[in-house]
Design an enzyme around this catalytic site. Structure first.
Site, PDB file in Angstrom:
ATOM      1  N   GLU A  32       4.405 -49.527  23.247  1.00 53.83           N
ATOM      2  CA  GLU A  32       4.775 -48.625  22.172  1.00 53.83           C
ATOM      3  C   GLU A  32       3.852 -48.961  21.004  1.00 53.83           C
ATOM      4  OE1 GLU A  32       8.894 -48.805  21.019  1.00 53.83           O
ATOM      5  OE2 GLU A  32       8.533 -47.419  19.373  1.00 53.83           O
ATOM      6  N   ARG A 258      10.655 -61.821  30.646  1.00 56.42           N
ATOM      7  CA  ARG A 258       9.588 -61.790  29.662  1.00 56.42           C
ATOM      8  C   ARG A 258       9.117 -63.199  29.359  1.00 56.42           C
ATOM      9  NH1 ARG A 258      10.004 -59.142  24.755  1.00 56.42           N
ATOM     10  NH2 ARG A 258      10.887 -57.363  25.818  1.00 56.42           N
ATOM     11  N   LYS A 268       8.128 -57.942  17.873  1.00 57.31           N
ATOM     12  CA  LYS A 268       7.131 -57.212  17.068  1.00 57.31           C
ATOM     13  C   LYS A 268       7.652 -56.975  15.658  1.00 57.31           C
ATOM     14  CE  LYS A 268       6.043 -53.994  20.278  1.00 57.31           C
ATOM     15  NZ  LYS A 268       5.439 -52.773  20.816  1.00 57.31           N
TER      16      LYS A 268
HETATM   17  P1  ATP Z   1       9.765 -53.091  21.327  1.00 54.87           P
HETATM   18  O1  ATP Z   1      11.005 -53.798  20.925  1.00 54.87           O
HETATM   19  O2  ATP Z   1       9.007 -52.551  20.186  1.00 54.87           O
HETATM   20  O3  ATP Z   1       9.945 -52.142  22.478  1.00 54.87           O
HETATM   21  P2  ATP Z   1       8.261 -54.658  23.206  1.00 54.87           P
HETATM   22  O4  ATP Z   1       7.808 -56.065  23.019  1.00 54.87           O
HETATM   23  O5  ATP Z   1       9.147 -54.329  24.342  1.00 54.87           O
HETATM   24  O6  ATP Z   1       8.871 -54.279  21.824  1.00 54.87           O
HETATM   25  P3  ATP Z   1       6.470 -52.626  24.158  1.00 54.87           P
HETATM   26  O7  ATP Z   1       5.303 -52.043  23.468  1.00 54.87           O
HETATM   27  O8  ATP Z   1       7.577 -51.722  24.527  1.00 54.87           O
HETATM   28  O9  ATP Z   1       6.988 -53.782  23.233  1.00 54.87           O
HETATM   29  O10 ATP Z   1       5.968 -53.443  25.416  1.00 54.87           O
HETATM   30  C1  ATP Z   1       5.050 -52.957  26.338  1.00 54.87           C
HETATM   31  C2  ATP Z   1       5.272 -53.637  27.660  1.00 54.87           C
HETATM   32  O11 ATP Z   1       5.126 -55.050  27.522  1.00 54.87           O
HETATM   33  C3  ATP Z   1       6.675 -53.395  28.163  1.00 54.87           C
HETATM   34  O12 ATP Z   1       6.599 -53.100  29.538  1.00 54.87           O
HETATM   35  C4  ATP Z   1       7.380 -54.692  27.932  1.00 54.87           C
HETATM   36  O13 ATP Z   1       8.384 -54.898  28.878  1.00 54.87           O
HETATM   37  C5  ATP Z   1       6.252 -55.708  28.045  1.00 54.87           C
HETATM   38  N1  ATP Z   1       6.544 -56.898  27.256  1.00 54.87           N
HETATM   39  C6  ATP Z   1       6.888 -56.963  25.965  1.00 54.87           C
HETATM   40  N2  ATP Z   1       7.129 -58.220  25.587  1.00 54.87           N
HETATM   41  C7  ATP Z   1       6.926 -59.001  26.657  1.00 54.87           C
HETATM   42  C8  ATP Z   1       7.015 -60.402  26.917  1.00 54.87           C
HETATM   43  N3  ATP Z   1       7.364 -61.254  25.967  1.00 54.87           N
HETATM   44  N4  ATP Z   1       6.719 -60.837  28.149  1.00 54.87           N
HETATM   45  C9  ATP Z   1       6.356 -59.979  29.105  1.00 54.87           C
HETATM   46  N5  ATP Z   1       6.252 -58.657  28.948  1.00 54.87           N
HETATM   47  C10 ATP Z   1       6.541 -58.158  27.738  1.00 54.87           C
HETATM   48 MG    MG Z   2       9.726 -52.089  24.621  1.00 54.20          MG
END
Ligand code: ATP
Ligand code: MG
Length: 551
Positions: A32, A258, A268
């Site tokens: 995102e 994660r 974030k």
């Molecule tokens: P938000 O709360 O803004 O959704 P987010 O960290 O999930 O934050 P995204 O941009 O939705 O951010 O994440 C993109 C991809 O990265 C998603 O598939 C998410 O599951 C993965 N991702 C995010 N944080 C982690 C993490 N700490 N470890 C592994 N994968 C992650």
């Molecule tokens: Mg997310």
């Protein structure tokens, strides 16, 4: 890339055996664009792109841009750039969920026509009350029984902008008594008059994540839709939408744990706050767990990829030691970083038997065990700097470096012997020391076979370049700041996470170093040229210490 097995590979292997997706593997990384990517995202990137590589499949980069208030082109650009930097390529498959807004709208209309969605006028508070709890079933909305015709009319007018933000939503009609709260008539469209970075003011209704994500996956013919564990409870909804819409393709959602890292944060929202509240200098502050931060700190992309590979992929929540990431960085830099000499705490040494106006050039190896990295010249002249800690006037028992009357080897140069210690009469502090060198020991060995116990690094005083060095420590003082609930996380920041040292003397070969170039300063650690060196004054970031280094 690798053949390491993990549970996701086993699922893919099985699907390939049964022919479920006709042997195809199509993944996607779906950020995102509401912030900069961090090391946690790297795990997801390496996993998705890595699987595509290993199975000769494809991995798309898709922006999940369904939440216009928080999204920005600055983030889009930085994500594109940093995924490339990490070493992955999506070729011509760069997609945006917003490209599918029209399709999603049609799918929503289809749900309405099938009697599986309705326009609801409950307020947000009422909706919460109606939702029930984990132990109590929810209550059906009084608007649930609206006719298809009325729903079609209202939804069309929602799109046309006839209603105020938040006044109505479109909801799926599933089951208000479902034990899984995600299935209790979830919202799929809301009204928001926000300017979208790509569609601008074309839309005033936006799809919710759960609706948008599965449709985007299906439209791109994704086979394995890999996401993090918090979406496990959303999977029944993912499948419900795709079943209800009878999409041509039905990807399989697979969840993994994660990445969490000690002494830092992965949220974030909080990372953004650290930036806006100026606890750090920006998203690319070298203390940040963001990929731009780690890159600026000097972490090589290959080290991050190795790290992601080694931590593996499981369904078990855990927290990985920051040390482990640093160890991967050290390993990579040990192999690839040229060695140079720099003196952090200078002690002036006069070589009394070396002519005043003369300078000689000595050969120094760029890497102790990689001949292909070649050698360079380092100047040697009458005044040099040693590390202050490499001299003791009254040497301790276990100290083998320079002391009065003692001889040590100057790396790549000569043996020198200390004859005199000059002090400031007022403070009694050592100002300089006087040594003689043995010209016969050029290169570092004595023809008569005599040995010295210590080898020290040095730089020629006149030719050395003065640089600024920034030393970094953990961003937070506690292992898991996200878990501490008693105080705001800002109170847990490590006040000593940045230490700046001016007037570090580095050898003159570094005059031509470029931004981001990485070096081992012998005995001091791994360093890289910081972006702030643009002004011409060299600034180095210490990327990591040497193994077992104390300071
Ligand atoms: P938000 O709360 O803004 O959704 P987010 O960290 O999930 O934050 P995204 O941009 O939705 O951010 O994440 C993109 C991809 O990265 C998603 O598939 C998410 O599951 C993965 N991702 C995010 N944080 C982690 C993490 N700490 N470890 C592994 N994968 C992650
Ligand atoms: Mg997310």
């Amino acid at each position: 890339m690798t053949n390491n097995s993990n549970f996701i590979r086993r699922i893919i292997d099985e699907d390939n055996d049964t022919g479920k997706f006709a042997g195809k593997v199509a993944t996607r990384f779906p950020p995102e664009p509401n912030g900069y990517l961090h090391i946690g995202h790297a795990k997801s990137i390496c996993l998705n792109f890595g699987l595509a590589q290993d199975y000769a499949g494809t991995c798309n980069l898709r922006f999940d841009d369904t939440n216009p208030e928080k999204e920005d082109v600055e983030y889009i650009d930085s994500i594109v750039e940093i995924v490339h930097w990490l070493g992955f390529d999506w070729q011509d498959r760069l997609y945006y969920a917003s490209d599918y807004f029209e399709k999603m709208y049609e799918f929503a209309v289809l749900l309405i026509k099938q009697g599986q969605a309705f326009v609801c006028d409950l307020t947000a508070d009422e909706m919460r009350d109606y939702r029930g709890t984990l132990t109590a079933p929810g209550k059906e909305s009084p608007y649930r029984t609206r006719s298809v015709a009325e729903n079609l009319d209202l939804f069309g007018r929602m799109r046309a902008g006839e209603f105020a933000d938040g006044s109505r939503v479109l909801r799926a009609k599933i089951n208000m008594a479902a034990p899984n709260l995600n299935l209790r008539d979830p919202v799929i469209y809301r009204i928001r008059r926000a300017i979208h970075p790509r569609t601008h003011d074309k839309w005033c209704i936006y799809p919710m994540y759960d609706f948008a994500h599965c449709i985007s996956d299906a439209l791109e013919n994704i086979t394995h839709s890999i996401c993090t564990l918090e979406f496990e409870d959303h999977r029944p909804l993912y499948d419900w939408f795709l079943d209800a819409l009878k999409t041509a393709s039905h990807p399989k959602q697979i969840e993994f744990a994660r990445l969490n890292l000690t002494y830092t944060l992965m949220s974030k929202r909080k990372l953004l706050e650290l930036v806006t509240e100026k606890h750090v200098s920006g998203w690319d502050d070298p203390r940040m767990p963001t990929l731009v931060g780690l890159r600026r700190r000097g972490f090589p992309a290959a080290a991050i990829r190795n790290f992601c590979e080694r931590i593996g992929v499981t369904k078990q929540e855990s927290i990985v030691e920051m040390n482990y990431l640093e160890e991967c960085v050290r390993e990579e830099l040990n192999r690839t970083a040229p060695r140079v000499m720099a003196v952090a705490k200078p002690l002036k040494v006069i070589i009394t038997n070396f002519p005043e106006s003369e300078t000689i050039e000595l050969d120094a190896l760029n890497h102790p065990n990689d001949q292909t990295m070649g050698s360079r010249k380092v100047p040697f002249s009458r005044e040099i700097y040693l590390e202050r800690d490499d001299f003791q006037e009254h040497p301790a028992k276990d100290f083998f470096r320079l002391a009065p009357g003692r001889e040590v080897r100057l790396r790549y140069a000569f043996f020198i012997k200390c004859n005199d210690v000059i002090k400031d009469p007022a403070t009694n502090e050592i100002v300089e020391i006087h040594c003689t060198y043995d010209p016969a020991t050029r290169g570092g060995n004595a023809p008569d076979g005599r040995k010295v116990k210590g080898t020290v690094h040095w730089v020629a005083a006149k030719q050395a370049i003065q640089a600024e060095v920034r030393l970094y420590d953990k961003l937070f003082s506690v292992e898991n700041p996200a878990q501490e609930k008693a105080v705001p996380y800002q109170a847990l920041l490590n006040p000593n996470s940045l230490k700046v040292i001016q007037n570090v003397f580095v050898e003159p070969s570094l005059a031509i170093a470029k931004l981001q170039d990485k070096f081992q300063f012998e005995r001091l650690g791994y360093f890289c040229v910081d972006d702030d060196s643009k002004s011409g004054h060299l600034v180095f970031n210490r990327t990591v210490t040497l193994k077992n280094q104390v300071v």
